[in-house]
Design an enzyme around this catalytic site. Structure first.
Site, short mmCIF file in Angstrom:
data_model
loop_
_atom_site.label_atom_id
_atom_site.label_comp_id
_atom_site.label_asym_id
_atom_site.label_seq_id
_atom_site.Cartn_x
_atom_site.Cartn_y
_atom_site.Cartn_z
N LYS A 182 15.37 36.70 29.97
CA LYS A 182 14.58 36.76 28.74
C LYS A 182 14.94 35.56 27.88
O LYS A 182 16.11 35.38 27.50
CB LYS A 182 14.88 38.06 28.01
CG LYS A 182 14.16 38.21 26.69
CD LYS A 182 14.37 39.60 26.12
CE LYS A 182 13.73 39.75 24.77
NZ LYS A 182 13.97 41.11 24.21
N LYS B 268 10.51 36.90 31.16
CA LYS B 268 9.80 37.08 29.90
C LYS B 268 10.06 35.90 28.98
O LYS B 268 11.23 35.56 28.81
CB LYS B 268 10.30 38.37 29.25
CG LYS B 268 9.77 38.62 27.89
CD LYS B 268 10.30 39.92 27.36
CE LYS B 268 9.83 40.02 25.93
NZ LYS B 268 10.60 40.94 25.17
C1 PBG Z 1 13.25 43.67 22.07
C2 PBG Z 1 11.94 43.18 22.60
C3 PBG Z 1 11.17 42.13 22.11
C4 PBG Z 1 10.03 42.10 22.91
C5 PBG Z 1 10.13 43.12 23.84
N1 PBG Z 1 11.34 43.75 23.65
C6 PBG Z 1 11.36 41.28 20.93
C7 PBG Z 1 12.47 40.32 20.83
O1 PBG Z 1 13.25 40.09 21.74
O2 PBG Z 1 12.58 39.77 19.73
C8 PBG Z 1 8.90 41.13 22.75
C9 PBG Z 1 7.63 41.52 23.40
C10 PBG Z 1 6.44 40.73 22.99
O3 PBG Z 1 6.52 39.70 22.29
O4 PBG Z 1 5.36 41.15 23.40
N2 PBG Z 1 13.23 45.05 21.85
#
Ligand code: PBG
Length: 327
Positions: free
Chosen positions: A197, A250
């Site tokens: 991520k 992601k």
């Molecule tokens: C954290 C989480 C995030 C997203 C999914 N899980 C936000 C982050 O890391 O700030 C982002 C998903 C998206 O932008 O569609 N709980």
């Protein structure tokens, strides 16, 4: 060589469809949804046109609609009534996600229910776990946050989640959660790790949708620098070694090189087309600058082509309709 090898022969209108190499199917798609404990009617999310926050009470019906579209899986995010420093609402057995899971499973038992395991929607400071003092100032504390993730994951599994998806990018989170689930007799619950991520600017619209913006600092001390490909692969390899059942990259569209490389792990790989990727297509389409349906389907097809076994996308429900039309 030309004229023997004429590539355009295969692009004849009737030939092309039978030679298509990549097909996005309904079973590839996962619908991400926001469940809000503080509302009684669906509330549109302005940064993500077409998406809404749903009241808990409506989740059974929402799940039926999704099943009726032919889609097999949902990913849940919760917006609790109260936030605090320790994210206690995240593992409350009557919390927003726990209640939503039970309602969905009652309405549609075969629905694959995936839950986001993270604290950022539940903490008053908006970070993904427990914060405290470090050498670099106030920051997310790794090991003290693991216990919190264990409790969240177990509470989701106890409520009936099929798959828990830790998204906080803590070191050791998969091994820790696996241990906790097994100890509670939940060895059948899968872990889909947000294993790779990136610290991405494309999560912007989500943070409004989930009210998970941080009050200080940023997430660059736990999420990966978009410039670091080898580090990204190593992160997923470590989660595979810790026992993750499904890996994830992601965001998706800007990171197809990483996605394609991670398939070498042999594990199933998910790709998350994030809020900013969705919002860009939506915004351009609203202005008439891009044609939404082909642009969205192209984005999903390319993610599949790069090797994704699952695609989490805010386009999932619209895409289900479009894919059925095209058959
Ligand atoms: C954290 C989480 C995030 C997203 C999914 N899980 C936000 C982050 O890391 O700030 C982002 C998903 C998206 O932008 O569609 N709980």
């Amino acid at each position: 060589m030309f004229p023997v090898r004429r590539m355009r022969r295969s692009r004849a209108r009737n030939i092309q469809p039978i030679l298509r190499q990549t097909h996005v199917g309904l079973s590839d798609l996962v619908v991400p949804l926001f469940v809000d404990h503080g509302i009684t009617a669906p509330r549109p999310i302005s940064s993500m046109p077409g998406q809404e926050r749903y009241p808990v009470e409506s989740m059974g019906r929402v799940a039926e609609d999704i099943r009726n579209l032919g889609l097999p899986a949902m990913l849940l995010f919760g917006i609790p009534r109260h936030k605090d420093e320790e994210a206690t609402g995240a593992y409350d057995e009557n919390g927003v996600v726990q209640q939503a899971i039970r309602d969905i499973k009652k309405a549609v038992p075969e629905m694959v229910v995936i839950t986001d395991v993270c604290a950022c929607e539940y903490t008053s400071h908006g970070h993904c776990g427990i914060v405290g003092n470090t050498r670099q100032g106030t920051d997310l504390l790794n090991d003290p946050s693991l216990e919190l993730m264990n409790r969240i994951a177990v509470s989701h599994a106890d409520a009936g989640a099929d798959i828990v998806a830790p998204s906080c990018m803590l070191d050791g989170m998969v091994a820790s959660i696996r241990g906790a689930l097994d100890e509670e007799g939940r060895e059948d619950t899968l872990i889909m790790s947000y294993s790779t991520k990136f610290a991405s600017a494309f999560y912007g619209p989500f943070r409004e949708a989930a009210e998970s913006g941080f009050s200080f600092g940023d997430r660059t001390t736990y999420q990966i620098d978009p410039a670091n490909g080898r580090e990204a692969i190593l992160e997923s390899e470590l989660d595979a070694a810790e026992g993750a059942d499904i890996l994830m990259v992601k965001p998706a569209g800007l990171y197809l090189d990483i996605l394609s490389e991670i398939t070498a792990s042999g594990l199933p790989v998910a790709a998350y087309q994030v809020s900013g990727e969705y919002a860009m297509i939506k915004a351009a389409a609203e202005r008439g600058w891009i044609n939404e349906k082909p642009a969205a389907l192209e984005s999903l097809t390319c993610i599949k082509r790069a090797g994704a076994d699952l695609i989490i996308s805010y386009f999932a429900r619209d895409a289900a309709g479009w894919l059925i039309e095209e058959q």
